[in-house]
Design an enzyme around this catalytic site. Structure first.
Site, PDB file in Angstrom:
ATOM      1  N   TYR A 331       7.977 -28.527   2.772  1.00  0.00           N
ATOM      2  CA  TYR A 331       7.230 -27.306   3.106  1.00  0.00           C
ATOM      3  C   TYR A 331       6.552 -26.727   1.861  1.00  0.00           C
ATOM      4  O   TYR A 331       5.363 -26.860   1.689  1.00  0.00           O
ATOM      5  CB  TYR A 331       8.153 -26.279   3.771  1.00  0.00           C
ATOM      6  CG  TYR A 331       7.377 -25.149   4.416  1.00  0.00           C
ATOM      7  CD1 TYR A 331       6.768 -25.337   5.645  1.00  0.00           C
ATOM      8  CD2 TYR A 331       7.242 -23.915   3.789  1.00  0.00           C
ATOM      9  CE1 TYR A 331       6.037 -24.322   6.238  1.00  0.00           C
ATOM     10  CE2 TYR A 331       6.517 -22.888   4.380  1.00  0.00           C
ATOM     11  CZ  TYR A 331       5.919 -23.087   5.598  1.00  0.00           C
ATOM     12  OH  TYR A 331       5.188 -22.088   6.173  1.00  0.00           O
ATOM     13  N   SER A 411       2.783 -27.016   9.648  1.00  0.00           N
ATOM     14  CA  SER A 411       2.137 -25.767   9.244  1.00  0.00           C
ATOM     15  C   SER A 411       1.742 -25.848   7.767  1.00  0.00           C
ATOM     16  O   SER A 411       0.947 -26.710   7.400  1.00  0.00           O
ATOM     17  CB  SER A 411       3.064 -24.585   9.542  1.00  0.00           C
ATOM     18  OG  SER A 411       2.368 -23.373   9.490  1.00  0.00           O
ATOM     19  N   ASP A 494      -2.625 -23.365  19.931  1.00  0.00           N
ATOM     20  CA  ASP A 494      -2.159 -22.901  18.626  1.00  0.00           C
ATOM     21  C   ASP A 494      -3.157 -21.880  18.079  1.00  0.00           C
ATOM     22  O   ASP A 494      -4.222 -22.246  17.586  1.00  0.00           O
ATOM     23  CB  ASP A 494      -2.021 -24.079  17.650  1.00  0.00           C
ATOM     24  CG  ASP A 494      -1.305 -23.682  16.358  1.00  0.00           C
ATOM     25  OD1 ASP A 494      -1.208 -22.473  16.085  1.00  0.00           O
ATOM     26  OD2 ASP A 494      -0.859 -24.583  15.633  1.00  0.00           O
ATOM     27  N   HIS A 529       1.829 -23.141  18.198  1.00  0.00           N
ATOM     28  CA  HIS A 529       2.295 -23.512  16.860  1.00  0.00           C
ATOM     29  C   HIS A 529       3.750 -23.960  16.869  1.00  0.00           C
ATOM     30  O   HIS A 529       4.235 -24.512  15.892  1.00  0.00           O
ATOM     31  CB  HIS A 529       2.116 -22.313  15.919  1.00  0.00           C
ATOM     32  CG  HIS A 529       2.100 -22.677  14.479  1.00  0.00           C
ATOM     33  ND1 HIS A 529       1.136 -23.482  13.918  1.00  0.00           N
ATOM     34  CD2 HIS A 529       2.941 -22.347  13.463  1.00  0.00           C
ATOM     35  CE1 HIS A 529       1.369 -23.626  12.627  1.00  0.00           C
ATOM     36  NE2 HIS A 529       2.475 -22.957  12.330  1.00  0.00           N
TER      37      HIS A 529
END
Length: 556
Positions: A331, A411, A494, A529
């Site tokens: 991430y 993301s 999304d 999402h």
């Protein structure tokens, strides 16, 4: 259902429903005793969970005007914090905060208190915030500023009498516990910054406080007095994540849930008295046991000489003698930590014989605000370089090989995967960018994208444009490059990271691809999402992604 909040008297449940996985919520109210919904319907809300007001007959929501354009792509304009009275028409809800002159400002009131209304306002996903307060019986314009300038984070955790308790990084990159006298505005430090660990959160009990810390990216908890004197550690175990903690200022009971890479979850019931732990018992977690595995830490030297840690999760029978198919789950952004939390879908990778690696990259929240800021804006490239250092270490030490190494992220992690794909295509056997931020020059022009400027920088600023252009995945696809097998996933609803990011990136890669390796795009219909996605649909999506990675890394 995407959010739920029970009234303090336990009689009503305010809950949110999202259509097709969108971030837009419609709030409804259910009578707990009868199980029937009341007539109350509040539309066009986002972000905030309902916060109940004194008397349990009203709550606040963050609302917008009904969209006049495309509700799934356009910016929303200025929002409003409004109070909804049970039984009243939502059109008559009272506005308690709005700033039309700053349409990108966001506000919420927290925590619930019968006397004090505490307001947080900020302008981005990981930016600092202002803090203001007034009594509930005072008009909205009576708000008194406690902190302004939005330079630091101030997370309110509770009110006791006229004292507000907050966690802040002001003069404390690893955070400290601060208090405000809500009558005079005076601020003081209750628990100073720890020399090594990061203060994540705090909770009020009837007799004291419970503090949550991050220690080397795992969690621990410690009891304290109201005066900030530290006491007993809560017996939660080592190498775990605290996935939930609940307390009340009316009791001394602490409810907590922990998990780790090798533990699906353990529920704890702990009795405290001020800074002392009196009793502790655990409750079994329903469901099958976690697959047999071991979790260890590695530490890699980054490109700038800074140590970058990572978790390595192996099947229990893996002695490390033979390189294995390996999946990196990363991430690296928005002050969000990657902790040793159990994820069933990733555990299946280990159960099938693969190695799972979770690095603690710069930009994350594992080691405080300095670690976060070291991977933001002009320093974002450092996040990618940290990833490459971990990947190369795995190869050099025989954990895996280049043709057995896959990368997955969602993301902001999708940005990580997209940048790694375009910058170091030779390093990966497969790459899986999920719902990724992939167009770094236009991300701020859609829905809530402007809120990410706090981490990425503003593409409309010339200096920021230059460094964003330098790593933007979409703008760094090059003709004639042999890109690795790639599976790009998004959802047609999304409205956080709009699917245009993934659609354009897939098209550019397919046009440029110089090898026979597939570049695939999967668009999930009536999915957003990830919020509110049914578990069976989420499992199917991850199964497809992991099957793709398994095929190209040789995991059988």
């Amino acid at each position: 259902m995407t959010t739920a909040s029970v009234s303090p008297d336990g009689a009503l449940l305010a809950y949110g429903i999202a259509d097709g996985g969108s971030d837009w919520r419609t709030i409804r109210v259910r009578d707990v005793a009868t199980g029937q919904d009341l007539p109350d319907v509040i539309e066009w809300t986002k972000w905030n969970s309902p916060v109940w007001q004194p008397g349990s007959r009203a709550f606040t929501t963050w609302r917008y005007d009904p969209p006049t354009g495309n509700a799934l792509t356009d910016e929303q304009g200025a929002g409003r914090l409004q109070v909804h009275e049970i039984g009243e028409d939502a059109a008559s809800d009272r506005v308690v905060f709005t700033r039309p002159d700053e349409p990108r400002l966001f506000a919420r009131d927290w925590p619930h208190d019968d006397v004090w209304f505490v307001l947080h306002t900020d302008g981005g996903s990981s930016s600092g915030n202002d803090l203001a307060a007034r009594r509930h019986d005072e008009p909205a314009e009576a708000l008194r500023m406690l902190v302004q300038g939005r330079e630091h984070e101030w997370h309110s955790i509770g009110v006791r009498g006229d004292v507000l308790y907050t966690v802040t990084d002001q003069d404390a990159p690893r955070y400290r516990l601060a208090a405000f006298d809500l009558v005079t505005g005076r601020q003081w430090t209750l628990v100073p910054e720890h020399p090594e660990d990061v203060l994540l959160d705090a909770h009020l009990t009837a007799s004291g406080l419970v503090l949550e810390y991050s220690h080397d990216a795992a969690h621990r908890a410690q009891a304290a007095t109201f005066d900030g004197v530290l006491g007993d550690a809560l017996p939660l175990g080592d190498g775990v994540s605290i996935t939930a903690m609940s307390t009340s200022d009316e009791t001394n009971r602490v409810f907590a849930t922990t998990s780790s890479f090798v533990d699906r979850g353990t529920r704890h019931v702990i009795e405290v008295d001020g800074a002392s732990v009196l009793t502790h018992r655990t409750l079994p977690t329903p469901g099958p046991a976690a697959p047999a595995a071991t979790a260890t830490r590695i530490r890699v030297t980054g490109s700038d000489g800074v140590e970058v840690p990572a978790f390595v999760v192996r099947p229990a029978d893996d002695d490390g003698a033979t390189p294995r198919p390996t999946l990196i789950w990363g991430y690296g952004g928005f002050n969000i930590p990657m902790n040793p939390e159990f994820r069933p879908i990733l555990a299946t990778w280990v159960q099938a014989g693969g190695v799972l690696v979770v690095p603690n990259l710069r930009g994350g929240g594992e080691f405080g605000s300095d670690w976060h800021h070291a991977g933001t804006k002009a320093r974002k490239q450092q996040v990618f370089d940290d990833l490459y250092a971990v990947a190369e270490h795995l190869i050099e030490t025989g954990v895996t090989t280049r043709d057995r190494l896959a990368l997955h992220g969602r993301s902001n992690g999708g940005l990580l995967a997209g940048a790694a794909l375009t910058q170091r295509p030779e390093l990966w056997a497969a790459v899986l960018p999920g719902v990724g931020v992939l167009d770094m020059l236009r991300f701020h022009r859609f829905t809530i994208g402007w809120a990410w400027i706090s981490d990425y920088g503003d593409p409309d600023d010339a200096e920021a444009f230059a460094y964003l252009r330098a790593y933007s995945p979409l703008h760094n696809v090059q003709d004639g490059v042999e890109y690795p097998p790639t599976l790009i996933t998004t959802g047609d609803h999304d409205d956080r990271v709009v699917p245009g990011h993934s659609l354009k990136f897939a098209a550019a890669l397919q046009e440029a691809q110089a090898s026979d390796a597939p570049i695939l795009l999967a668009v999930d219909t009536r999915a957003g999402h990830g919020m509110g996605k049914p578990k069976d649909a989420a499992a199917a999506e991850f199964a497809d992604q992991l099957a793709f990675a398994a095929h190209f890394t040789g995991l059988r």
